[in-house]
Motif scaffolding. Structure first.
Motif: not given
Ligand SMILES: [Zn+2]
Length: 211
Positions: A24, A27-28, A30, A45, A72, A74, A95, A160
């Motif tokens: 991960t 800061s990707s 969650n 973030d 997040t 997301e 990600h 994504h």
């Protein structure tokens, strides 16, 4: 220690473990855990390698931010998964490199993006539908995820990455790691003649190890 404090610590531990192993980056990614009256989610973030249990966001069941740092961006993906899957108690979205690479291939089967290479992949993930590309924050993405969540534990977002749910956080992390490793195997094997599990073998696994 309260049940919620334990869950906050679990999120921090898993976040650090995923980050330290390169699953991960930046800061990707969650993580969320469902509570009886809402959910805990990692802040916007934030680097999953350096989470503070006290700053983890708390939301109500409708997704309204109640306390902690802002959640997040997301979070709506997590809410859509929970809405579709009453039994899910944790959702992880990464990600991670190989799963993202897979999500960018042009020739994927939208009903099942990753072929059944191993039994453990079938047992932990099952069939992996592909959700078409949406701009980050597009409300239609939540709808597309929710529609597929009813029948699938895991979903791949085109260009994504993966979103995986499970009955608890340990299981969700184990499943998304299985997905990442299977995507890695898929690329290792690309160009080779692969003996995939047959449809009958997949059905046998689905019957013996139902999701
Ligand atoms: Zn994402």
């Amino acid at each position: 220690m309260s049940a919620e404090a334990r869950l906050r610590d679990e999120i921090v531990l898993h976040g650090r473990s995923l980050y330290e192993r390169g699953l991960t980056p930046g800061s990707s990614g969650n993580i969320s855990v469902r509570l009886d009256d809402g959910m805990l989610a990692t802040p916007t973030d934030s680097c999953l390698g350096r989470l503070d249990p006290a700053r983890i966001s708390r939301l109500d069941a409708a997704g309204k931010h109640l306390s902690g740092a802002p959640p997040t961006k997301e979070a709506f993906l997590h809410l859509a998964m929970y809405r579709g899957r009453v039994e899910a108690r944790a959702v992880v979205h990464l990600h991670s490199t190989h799963a993202v690479a897979l999500s960018c291939l042009a020739d994927l089967d939208p009903a099942d993006a990753l072929p059944p290479i191993t039994a453990y992949y079938v047992m932990k993930i099952g069939r992996l539908p592909l959700v078409p590309y949406h701009r980050p924050g597009d409300g239609a993405l939540a709808e597309a995820v929710g529609a597929r969540a009813r029948d699938h534990r895991a979903i791949l977002l085109a260009n994504h990455g993966p979103v995986v749910s499970a009955r608890d956080l340990d299981s969700a992390v184990a499943a998304i790691e299985e997905l990442e490793e299977t995507a890695r195997l898929f690329f290792l094997l690309r160009g080779s003649v692969i003996r995939m599990l047959t449809e009958a073998q997949v059905r046998d696994l689905e019957q013996v190890f139902p999701s």
